[in-house]
Motif scaffolding. Structure first.
Motif, PDB file in Angstrom:
ATOM      1  N   ASP A 105       0.916  -1.210   0.112  1.00  0.00           N
ATOM      2  CA  ASP A 105       0.053   0.045   0.148  1.00  0.00           C
ATOM      3  C   ASP A 105       0.814   1.377  -0.044  1.00  0.00           C
ATOM      4  N   HIS A 106       0.888   1.905  -1.050  1.00  0.00           N
ATOM      5  CA  HIS A 106       1.605   3.110  -1.293  1.00  0.00           C
ATOM      6  C   HIS A 106       0.948   4.204  -0.343  1.00  0.00           C
ATOM      7  N   ILE A 109      -1.340   6.732  -2.103  1.00  0.00           N
ATOM      8  CA  ILE A 109      -2.410   6.576  -2.913  1.00  0.00           C
ATOM      9  C   ILE A 109      -3.611   6.914  -2.362  1.00  0.00           C
ATOM     10  N   LEU A 111      -7.253   6.542  -0.959  1.00  0.00           N
ATOM     11  CA  LEU A 111      -7.976   5.385  -0.344  1.00  0.00           C
ATOM     12  C   LEU A 111      -8.722   4.708  -1.371  1.00  0.00           C
ATOM     13  N   LYS A 113      -8.466   4.258  -4.430  1.00  0.00           N
ATOM     14  CA  LYS A 113      -7.581   3.798  -5.398  1.00  0.00           C
ATOM     15  C   LYS A 113      -6.658   2.551  -4.881  1.00  0.00           C
ATOM     16  N   LYS A 114      -6.587   2.503  -3.656  1.00  0.00           N
ATOM     17  CA  LYS A 114      -5.593   1.570  -2.921  1.00  0.00           C
ATOM     18  C   LYS A 114      -5.729   0.121  -3.611  1.00  0.00           C
ATOM     19  N   GLU A 115      -6.837  -0.445  -3.862  1.00  0.00           N
ATOM     20  CA  GLU A 115      -7.046  -1.749  -4.360  1.00  0.00           C
ATOM     21  C   GLU A 115      -6.166  -1.895  -5.722  1.00  0.00           C
ATOM     22  N   ALA A 117      -4.207   0.090  -7.090  1.00  0.00           N
ATOM     23  CA  ALA A 117      -2.774   0.485  -7.150  1.00  0.00           C
ATOM     24  C   ALA A 117      -2.100  -0.766  -6.573  1.00  0.00           C
ATOM     25  N   ARG A 118      -2.454  -1.637  -5.418  1.00  0.00           N
ATOM     26  CA  ARG A 118      -1.942  -2.599  -4.972  1.00  0.00           C
ATOM     27  C   ARG A 118      -1.683  -3.774  -6.313  1.00  0.00           C
TER      28      ARG A 118
ATOM     29  N   SER B  13      -4.967   4.451 -11.192  1.00  0.00           N
ATOM     30  CA  SER B  13      -4.667   4.802  -9.784  1.00  0.00           C
ATOM     31  C   SER B  13      -3.462   5.577  -9.467  1.00  0.00           C
ATOM     32  N   MET B  17      -1.877  10.876  -6.712  1.00  0.00           N
ATOM     33  CA  MET B  17      -1.183  10.565  -5.661  1.00  0.00           C
ATOM     34  C   MET B  17      -0.162  11.240  -4.912  1.00  0.00           C
TER      35      MET B  17
END
Lengths: 183, 99
Positions: A105-106, A109, A111, A113-115, A117-118, B13, B17
């Motif tokens: 989990d960067h 990133i 919240l 978009k976390k899934e 991004a992972r 995504s 950021m």
């Protein structure tokens, strides 16, 4: 603005720490490892302050050290992993890796978009070193192709092609991943 | 949602950021290490790459040595055989009588 020779080491650290840490964390995908590498980068800079002051483009030089240190850290970590001799010898960099294992989990990133991004970071991990470097510097660090070319010591055309190839590989990996999930 | 939308969403995504913040004690940690005499660690060679090249070079050397050995043995065999033939011919010529 102060002359480069007047800048203290503390100021150098303060000026560049976010850039170094963010590049390292994108490569290493682990906060503690990224902090170790960030410290290593600044220790290297401290021991080469003379060449630091002779640099025309300091940020390019710092990025180069950070990328090299991060890739070296990954190589050393991979070498430590207990693998059979044949697996190590014939393992392919472009080998399939389960994107489900993505656990990074960067911290920057958003919240919602976390899934996604992972999954993306797990796929980035499967890229070859040069493609990974070009992709991270372009899409995460948002550097220009010209700047990346200077950091990687390549022509801007070569960088462009690396980014394109990285994107194509990522697209294939993501397609397989989503297909296997029945999407 | 079709698969391409999922892929595009995954790529997007990264947009928006924020920068991650390093430890607020980073400078002190670096200075501590420097004061303890910690030097930047030496870069490692790319082990996998090195092993692959070493393996490729040794295999090609072994193959070349084998080819050279086979060729030279065959050459010797041919030259010995031709020498035997010429000796036989000489003997034949010497013992053949013309009437």
């Amino acid at each position: 603005m102060k002359n480069l020779s007047e800048i203290s080491f503390e100021e150098i650290v303060k000026q560049h720490q976010i850039r170094v840490f963010n590049t390292a964390i994108s490569f290493l995908q682990n906060k503690e490892d990224a902090e170790d590498v960030t410290q290593e980068v600044f220790i290297e800079i401290y021991h080469s302050l003379d060449s630091f002051r002779r640099q025309a483009n300091v940020s390019t030089w710092i990025y180069r050290i950070t990328v090299n240190r991060s890739l070296d850290f990954i190589r050393k970590k991979n070498a430590k992993k207990k693998q059979s001799f044949l697996t190590t010898l014939f393992s392919n960099d472009s080998g399939e890796i389960n994107l489900d294992k993505g656990h990074f989990d960067h911290p920057g990133i958003l919240l919602e978009k976390k899934e996604s991004a992972r999954v993306l970071f797990a796929a980035i991990n499967c890229l070859k070193e040069s493609q990974k470097t070009a992709f991270i510097l372009f899409h995460v660090e948002e550097l220009s192709q010209k700047e990346i070319a200077l950091i990687m010591d390549l022509s801007p055309k070569a960088v462009e092609s690396l980014i394109l190839r990285a994107k194509t590989h990522l697209r294939e990996k993501l397609k397989n991943f989503y297909n296997n999930r029945g999407i | 949602m079709d698969i391409n939308n999922h892929i595009n969403e995954t790529f997007e995504s990264l947009k928006g950021m924020h920068k991650a913040e390093p430890s607020p004690f980073l400078f002190d940690q670096v200075i501590n290490k420097i004061n303890r005499g910690v030097k930047p660690s030496a870069y490692s060679y790319n082990g996998n790459q090195f092993l692959r090249w070493a393996l490729a070079i040794s295999v090609s050397t072994i193959i070349s040595i084998n080819i050279i050995a086979v060729v030279s043995i065959n050459y010797k065999k041919v030259s010995v055989a031709s020498a035997e033939v010429s000796v036989k011919n000489e003997l034949y010529n010497a013992t053949t009588y013309n009437y």
